[in-house]
Design a protein around this motif. Structure first.
Motif, PDB file in Angstrom:
ATOM      1  N   LEU A 152       0.264  -1.140  -0.117  1.00 36.57           N
ATOM      2  CA  LEU A 152      -0.180  -0.258   0.079  1.00 36.57           C
ATOM      3  C   LEU A 152       1.115   1.478   0.157  1.00 36.57           C
ATOM      4  O   LEU A 152       0.622   2.482  -0.284  1.00 36.57           O
ATOM      5  CB  LEU A 152      -0.568   0.294   1.180  1.00 36.57           C
ATOM      6  CG  LEU A 152      -2.061  -0.941   1.452  1.00 36.57           C
ATOM      7  CD1 LEU A 152      -2.446  -1.588   2.816  1.00 36.57           C
ATOM      8  CD2 LEU A 152      -3.298  -0.839  -0.014  1.00 36.57           C
ATOM      9  N   ILE A 153       2.047   0.871   0.464  1.00 33.97           N
ATOM     10  CA  ILE A 153       2.667   2.719   0.856  1.00 33.97           C
ATOM     11  C   ILE A 153       3.319   2.812  -0.810  1.00 33.97           C
ATOM     12  O   ILE A 153       3.273   3.815  -1.190  1.00 33.97           O
ATOM     13  CB  ILE A 153       3.831   2.346   1.731  1.00 33.97           C
ATOM     14  CG1 ILE A 153       3.057   1.302   2.450  1.00 33.97           C
ATOM     15  CG2 ILE A 153       4.980   3.229   1.833  1.00 33.97           C
ATOM     16  CD1 ILE A 153       2.274   2.921   3.816  1.00 33.97           C
ATOM     17  N   ALA A 154       4.014   1.767  -1.211  1.00 35.41           N
ATOM     18  CA  ALA A 154       4.559   1.850  -3.098  1.00 35.41           C
ATOM     19  C   ALA A 154       3.613   2.103  -3.501  1.00 35.41           C
ATOM     20  O   ALA A 154       3.884   2.630  -5.041  1.00 35.41           O
ATOM     21  CB  ALA A 154       5.443   0.736  -2.719  1.00 35.41           C
ATOM     22  N   ASN A 155       2.358   1.527  -3.646  1.00 33.31           N
ATOM     23  CA  ASN A 155       1.649   0.931  -4.747  1.00 33.31           C
ATOM     24  C   ASN A 155       0.155   1.388  -4.475  1.00 33.31           C
ATOM     25  O   ASN A 155      -1.005   1.194  -4.716  1.00 33.31           O
ATOM     26  CB  ASN A 155       1.545  -0.177  -5.142  1.00 33.31           C
ATOM     27  CG  ASN A 155       3.186  -0.543  -5.625  1.00 33.31           C
ATOM     28  OD1 ASN A 155       3.265   0.042  -6.386  1.00 33.31           O
ATOM     29  ND2 ASN A 155       3.425  -1.578  -5.105  1.00 33.31           N
ATOM     30  N   ARG A 156      -0.175   2.924  -3.670  1.00 33.19           N
ATOM     31  CA  ARG A 156      -1.980   3.440  -3.036  1.00 33.19           C
ATOM     32  C   ARG A 156      -2.765   2.844  -4.245  1.00 33.19           C
ATOM     33  O   ARG A 156      -3.814   3.587  -4.610  1.00 33.19           O
ATOM     34  CB  ARG A 156      -1.597   4.847  -2.412  1.00 33.19           C
ATOM     35  CG  ARG A 156      -3.070   4.571  -2.406  1.00 33.19           C
ATOM     36  CD  ARG A 156      -3.045   3.612  -1.296  1.00 33.19           C
ATOM     37  NE  ARG A 156      -4.345   3.967  -0.497  1.00 33.19           N
ATOM     38  CZ  ARG A 156      -5.155   4.586   0.685  1.00 33.19           C
ATOM     39  NH1 ARG A 156      -4.347   4.281   1.917  1.00 33.19           N
ATOM     40  NH2 ARG A 156      -6.069   4.657   1.282  1.00 33.19           N
ATOM     41  N   PRO A 157      -2.441   3.432  -5.347  1.00 34.52           N
ATOM     42  CA  PRO A 157      -2.868   4.012  -6.913  1.00 34.52           C
ATOM     43  C   PRO A 157      -3.827   2.489  -6.809  1.00 34.52           C
ATOM     44  O   PRO A 157      -5.103   2.206  -7.152  1.00 34.52           O
ATOM     45  CB  PRO A 157      -2.327   4.395  -8.030  1.00 34.52           C
ATOM     46  CG  PRO A 157      -0.745   5.184  -6.798  1.00 34.52           C
ATOM     47  CD  PRO A 157      -0.954   4.679  -5.943  1.00 34.52           C
ATOM     48  N   VAL A 158      -3.170   1.203  -6.802  1.00 34.58           N
ATOM     49  CA  VAL A 158      -3.661  -0.568  -6.921  1.00 34.58           C
ATOM     50  C   VAL A 158      -4.172  -0.398  -6.132  1.00 34.58           C
ATOM     51  O   VAL A 158      -5.965  -0.813  -6.483  1.00 34.58           O
ATOM     52  CB  VAL A 158      -2.317  -0.447  -6.827  1.00 34.58           C
ATOM     53  CG1 VAL A 158      -3.036  -2.837  -7.168  1.00 34.58           C
ATOM     54  CG2 VAL A 158      -0.843  -0.590  -8.534  1.00 34.58           C
ATOM     55  N   SER A 159      -4.248  -0.141  -4.880  1.00 36.64           N
ATOM     56  CA  SER A 159      -5.207  -0.645  -3.846  1.00 36.64           C
ATOM     57  C   SER A 159      -6.826   0.848  -4.311  1.00 36.64           C
ATOM     58  O   SER A 159      -7.851  -0.243  -4.069  1.00 36.64           O
ATOM     59  CB  SER A 159      -4.670   0.265  -2.445  1.00 36.64           C
ATOM     60  OG  SER A 159      -5.616   0.226  -1.630  1.00 36.64           O
ATOM     61  N   ASN A 160      -6.460   1.827  -4.299  1.00 29.49           N
ATOM     62  CA  ASN A 160      -7.633   2.368  -4.816  1.00 29.49           C
ATOM     63  C   ASN A 160      -8.618   2.045  -6.331  1.00 29.49           C
ATOM     64  O   ASN A 160     -10.033   2.030  -6.293  1.00 29.49           O
ATOM     65  CB  ASN A 160      -7.411   4.201  -5.579  1.00 29.49           C
ATOM     66  CG  ASN A 160      -6.977   4.744  -4.111  1.00 29.49           C
ATOM     67  OD1 ASN A 160      -7.073   4.122  -3.679  1.00 29.49           O
ATOM     68  ND2 ASN A 160      -5.917   5.958  -3.645  1.00 29.49           N
ATOM     69  N   ALA A 161      -7.595   1.514  -7.047  1.00 29.08           N
ATOM     70  CA  ALA A 161      -8.124   0.610  -8.373  1.00 29.08           C
ATOM     71  C   ALA A 161      -8.958  -0.354  -8.109  1.00 29.08           C
ATOM     72  O   ALA A 161      -9.918  -0.664  -8.753  1.00 29.08           O
ATOM     73  CB  ALA A 161      -7.051   0.545  -9.544  1.00 29.08           C
ATOM     74  N   LEU A 162      -8.155  -1.565  -6.883  1.00 34.56           N
ATOM     75  CA  LEU A 162      -8.952  -2.779  -6.446  1.00 34.56           C
ATOM     76  C   LEU A 162     -10.439  -2.260  -5.457  1.00 34.56           C
ATOM     77  O   LEU A 162     -10.892  -3.049  -5.797  1.00 34.56           O
ATOM     78  CB  LEU A 162      -7.780  -3.741  -5.407  1.00 34.56           C
ATOM     79  CG  LEU A 162      -8.795  -4.812  -4.897  1.00 34.56           C
ATOM     80  CD1 LEU A 162      -8.841  -5.777  -5.916  1.00 34.56           C
ATOM     81  CD2 LEU A 162      -7.627  -4.993  -4.094  1.00 34.56           C
ATOM     82  N   ALA A 163     -10.484  -1.434  -5.177  1.00 33.83           N
ATOM     83  CA  ALA A 163     -10.949  -1.082  -4.339  1.00 33.83           C
ATOM     84  C   ALA A 163     -12.472  -0.209  -5.372  1.00 33.83           C
ATOM     85  O   ALA A 163     -13.953  -0.807  -4.973  1.00 33.83           O
ATOM     86  CB  ALA A 163     -11.697   0.150  -3.517  1.00 33.83           C
ATOM     87  N   GLU A 164     -12.519   0.252  -6.476  1.00 34.58           N
ATOM     88  CA  GLU A 164     -12.701   0.295  -7.018  1.00 34.58           C
ATOM     89  C   GLU A 164     -13.757  -1.220  -8.395  1.00 34.58           C
ATOM     90  O   GLU A 164     -14.773  -0.927  -8.492  1.00 34.58           O
ATOM     91  CB  GLU A 164     -12.262   1.620  -8.584  1.00 34.58           C
ATOM     92  CG  GLU A 164     -12.232   3.063  -7.699  1.00 34.58           C
ATOM     93  CD  GLU A 164     -11.368   3.732  -8.617  1.00 34.58           C
ATOM     94  OE1 GLU A 164     -12.151   3.653 -10.484  1.00 34.58           O
ATOM     95  OE2 GLU A 164     -11.165   4.754  -8.637  1.00 34.58           O
TER      96      GLU A 164
END
Length: 123
Positions: A74-86
């Protein structure tokens, strides 16, 4: 590197994590859930609770379970986490596990609720 930073272990029990470092990797893994269930583990390398949940998960996981294990830093790839939530409609938490089969969420859990055996039971 902090006290609770995620570091690949060198022992023989290390799980075969697929690191999800981009939204393209995420989309490919999500699409692949049509063939094999995918377990997404969202981990904060700065959080002791997340580190404990990850350690417990890795210790309890039976590597013969038919699925793909995907790791999101999550620290290095927060946009990926946000995309998974979407993609899933599951609100972001950390640590968090989201299990997807046939592009549908079949289980989600966070913090101390993350259980390797519970995930394996539904797979």
């Amino acid at each position: 590197m902090g006290l609770f930073s995620f570091k690949k272990k060198s022992n023989s029990n290390q799980l075969n994590w697929k690191n999800i470092d981009s939204t393209e990797d995420l989309k490919q893994a999500f699409e692949a859930s049509k063939d094999l269930p995918v377990v997404f583990f969202k981990h904060s390398t700065r959080c002791s609770i997340s580190s404990m949940a990850l350690s417990r998960f890795e210790k309890d996981w039976n590597s013969t379970t038919p699925c793909t294990l995907c790791f999101i830093d999550l620290i290095a790839n927060r946009p990926v986490s946000n995309a998974l939530a979407e993609l899933t409609g599951v609100e972001h938490q950390s640590p968090q596990v989201i299990v997807v089969k046939n592009k549908e969420v079949i289980l989600t859990d966070t913090h101390n609720g993350i259980s390797a055996s519970a995930i394996q039971n539904i797979l």
